[in-house]
Scaffold this motif. Structure first.
Motif, PDB file in Angstrom:
ATOM      1  N   SER A   1       0.838  -1.208   0.000  1.00 46.84           N
ATOM      2  CA  SER A   1       0.000   0.000   0.000  1.00 46.84           C
ATOM      3  C   SER A   1       0.868   1.252   0.000  1.00 46.84           C
ATOM      4  O   SER A   1       0.625   2.191  -0.777  1.00 46.84           O
ATOM      5  CB  SER A   1      -0.913   0.011   1.223  1.00 46.84           C
TER       6      SER A   1
ATOM      7  N   VAL B   1       2.577   1.913  -3.442  1.00 48.64           N
ATOM      8  CA  VAL B   1       1.783   2.433  -4.556  1.00 48.64           C
ATOM      9  C   VAL B   1       1.179   3.800  -4.249  1.00 48.64           C
ATOM     10  O   VAL B   1       0.530   4.399  -5.114  1.00 48.64           O
ATOM     11  CB  VAL B   1       0.657   1.453  -4.950  1.00 48.64           C
ATOM     12  N   GLU B   2       1.385   4.299  -3.034  1.00 50.41           N
ATOM     13  CA  GLU B   2       0.833   5.602  -2.660  1.00 50.41           C
ATOM     14  C   GLU B   2       1.859   6.723  -2.716  1.00 50.41           C
ATOM     15  O   GLU B   2       1.497   7.889  -2.883  1.00 50.41           O
ATOM     16  CB  GLU B   2       0.243   5.529  -1.252  1.00 50.41           C
ATOM     17  N   ASN B   3       3.134   6.389  -2.598  1.00 49.94           N
ATOM     18  CA  ASN B   3       4.177   7.422  -2.535  1.00 49.94           C
ATOM     19  C   ASN B   3       5.359   7.043  -3.407  1.00 49.94           C
ATOM     20  O   ASN B   3       5.741   5.870  -3.475  1.00 49.94           O
ATOM     21  CB  ASN B   3       4.664   7.583  -1.087  1.00 49.94           C
TER      22      ASN B   3
ATOM     23  N   GLU C   1       8.752   8.929 -10.487  1.00 48.85           N
ATOM     24  CA  GLU C   1       7.379   8.948 -10.986  1.00 48.85           C
ATOM     25  C   GLU C   1       7.124   7.771 -11.919  1.00 48.85           C
ATOM     26  O   GLU C   1       6.038   7.178 -11.916  1.00 48.85           O
ATOM     27  CB  GLU C   1       7.100  10.267 -11.710  1.00 48.85           C
TER      28      GLU C   1
ATOM     29  N   LEU D   1       6.540   4.795  -9.741  1.00 45.95           N
ATOM     30  CA  LEU D   1       5.217   4.842  -9.109  1.00 45.95           C
ATOM     31  C   LEU D   1       4.123   4.482 -10.106  1.00 45.95           C
ATOM     32  O   LEU D   1       3.186   3.731  -9.781  1.00 45.95           O
ATOM     33  CB  LEU D   1       4.976   6.235  -8.525  1.00 45.95           C
ATOM     34  N   GLN D   2       4.228   4.981 -11.330  1.00 50.96           N
ATOM     35  CA  GLN D   2       3.221   4.663 -12.351  1.00 50.96           C
ATOM     36  C   GLN D   2       3.203   3.172 -12.664  1.00 50.96           C
ATOM     37  O   GLN D   2       2.134   2.565 -12.815  1.00 50.96           O
ATOM     38  CB  GLN D   2       3.487   5.473 -13.617  1.00 50.96           C
TER      39      GLN D   2
ATOM     40  N   ALA E   1       4.176   0.754 -10.668  1.00 56.53           N
ATOM     41  CA  ALA E   1       3.641   0.056  -9.494  1.00 56.53           C
ATOM     42  C   ALA E   1       2.121   0.155  -9.453  1.00 56.53           C
ATOM     43  O   ALA E   1       1.424  -0.844  -9.229  1.00 56.53           O
ATOM     44  CB  ALA E   1       4.258   0.630  -8.220  1.00 56.53           C
ATOM     45  N   CYS E   2       1.600   1.351  -9.680  1.00 57.00           N
ATOM     46  CA  CYS E   2       0.147   1.552  -9.629  1.00 57.00           C
ATOM     47  C   CYS E   2      -0.574   0.804 -10.747  1.00 57.00           C
ATOM     48  O   CYS E   2      -1.739   0.432 -10.604  1.00 57.00           O
ATOM     49  CB  CYS E   2      -0.177   3.045  -9.706  1.00 57.00           C
TER      50      CYS E   2
ATOM     51  N   ASP F   1      -2.146  -3.737  -6.609  1.00 58.71           N
ATOM     52  CA  ASP F   1      -3.289  -3.196  -5.878  1.00 58.71           C
ATOM     53  C   ASP F   1      -3.400  -3.982  -4.579  1.00 58.71           C
ATOM     54  O   ASP F   1      -3.672  -5.195  -4.609  1.00 58.71           O
ATOM     55  CB  ASP F   1      -4.571  -3.343  -6.701  1.00 58.71           C
TER      56      ASP F   1
END
Length: 428
Positions: free
Chosen positions: A343, A346-348, A406, A409-410, A412-413, A417
């Protein structure tokens, strides 16, 4: 402290200047690179025959066939093949995966003709002797019985069944005891006759020989191999991602440890975001003492004997997963901590220090993987299988350095989930 990134020296990495690649008239691709620092030569390669072709009632057929190739040919018995290898101090073996049957061999350069001759004999003219097939079947069944008692293997297989439900990746390449029992010698003969052929065969040769001579020798041995009926590999069907976290437990009595495998289907190797995901995976559960996962689950809380993450990009959506071995009483807490780390991931964005450390590790470790003939041969196969280009390893430092937090992060997202994970636990 942010680690400095040490770039490999120019010319030290394989590239168009020293890799020679050619396609033989029958479709076989041969790539070669010289290395006169040792008197040996390595052969590695693959052909597009794997578990994807297996019928459901005979899962493990491609693996059984590959395992039987060295059990005797029209030119040599099994004993004669291994006597020839032993007398030369050489080696040759086969393996099978979902997409390909692979091979690997090593010899002194003067024994390269022997190695190529044995490879040709095994690939083109296996005889599948009855007595050897039954001995091999017994070995395969024993391995499957051992698999059923291995918490790590059973957790991994169960994870595949969750995440790849109704997809070929849910099937184990070595099959099940009942499917291996159902495979006859005629099935092995038909698998070889129908599926094996020159199209899609890739051979990498690296060692104390010029690339031109290596290719000439390979062409001399394999130029006569034909199979006009050889089919193309079946296409991978689309994968439907799981819609919610799904947990499945496998009870294996008498064990003192439980293994956890949890995660998702990740990006294929050819996906543009794969390298960003791989860098992110290093931060999540690889770098140093197994990244954030290892720091939290193993070092700080002491909940796991080991805990790390892995990403396995292949021709299809390979798994992106976290693997942990824990005391059975700690399973629930460990799963919660791992989900919490995912969590956060994928949030930071990852920190500058984490990113630079992982970039430095990726770039700095590349020359180490290419120090041996075997490492270079594997690298040449990667270039071919994933269509990376002959200059890929020379471009690699720039590719890695150009990835931003960035980007990580992209990636990972796009795949991870924390509310839609496959969770498999095997243990008492």
């Amino acid at each position: 402290m942010i680690a400095a990134i040490n770039h490999p020296k120019p010319g030290s990495l394989p590239g168009p200047e020293d890799i020679v690649r050619t396609t033989l008239p029958n479709g076989i691709v041969v790539s070669a690179r010289r290395n006169f620092n040792s008197p040996s030569v390595v052969i590695r390669g693959y052909l597009p025959v794997g578990g994807l072709f297996d019928p459901d009632e005979k899962l493990g057929l491609a693996n059984f066939t590959a395992s039987a190739l060295m059990r005797g040919t029209s030119e040599r018995t099994m004993q004669e093949m291994y006597d020839a290898l032993e007398s030369a101090g050489a080696s040759l073996g086969f393996s099978c995966g979902t997409h390909t049957t692979g091979f690997s061999g090593k010899a002194l350069v003067e024994d390269l003709p022997l190695l190529l001759d044995l490879l040709h004999s095994a690939l083109c003219n296996p005889t599948f002797p009855d007595d050897q097939i039954e001995k091999l079947r017994a070995q395969l069944l024993t391995a499957l019985a051992l698999r059923a008692q291995n918490t790590g293997l059973m957790a991994s297989m169960t994870f595949d069944q969750i995440v790849y439900n109704h997809h070929p990746y849910s099937h184990p390449d070595d099959g099940f005891q009942e499917t291996v029992q159902a495979i006859s010698r005629d099935d092995l003969v038909a698998c070889h006759r129908n599926l094996y052929g020159p199209r899609g065969l890739v051979i990498a040769i690296v060692g104390a020989i010029t690339p031109e001579e290596a290719i000439t020798r390979a062409q001399h041995v394999f130029s006569d191999w034909q199979n006009p009926d050889q089919p193309a590999p079946p296409p991978l069907p689309p994968l439907a991602p799981i819609s919610e976290t799904t947990t499945r437990n496998v009870n294996i009595s008498g064990k003192s440890q439980a293994d956890i495998v949890m995660g998702v289907a990740g990006p294929p190797r050819r996906a543009p975001e794969f390298l960003a995901a791989a860098l992110g995976n290093s931060v999540l559960g690889q770098f140093g003492m197994m990244g954030r996962i290892g720091e939290t689950v193993r070092e700080k809380t002491g909940l796991a004997y080991y805990a790390y993450s892995s990403i396995s990009g292949g021709l299809g959506p390979g798994p992106w997963r976290v693997i942990a071995g824990v005391n059975p009483s700690n399973v629930e807490r460990a799963v919660q901590l791992i989900r919490s780390e995912i969590s956060c991931f994928v949030e930071n964005p990852v920190s500058d220090e984490e990113l630079k450390d992982s970039q430095s590790n990726f770039i700095g470790s590349l020359p180490l993987t290419l120090e041996s003939n075997a490492g270079v041969a594997s690298a040449l196969l990667n270039l071919e299988q994933f269509e990376l280009g002959l200059d890929y390893y020379q471009r690699y430092p720039h590719l890695i350095n150009s990835i931003t937090a960035e980007d990580v992060l992209q990636a990972a997202c796009a795949y991870l989930d924390p509310d839609k994970l496959g969770v498999a636990v095997a243990g008492p």
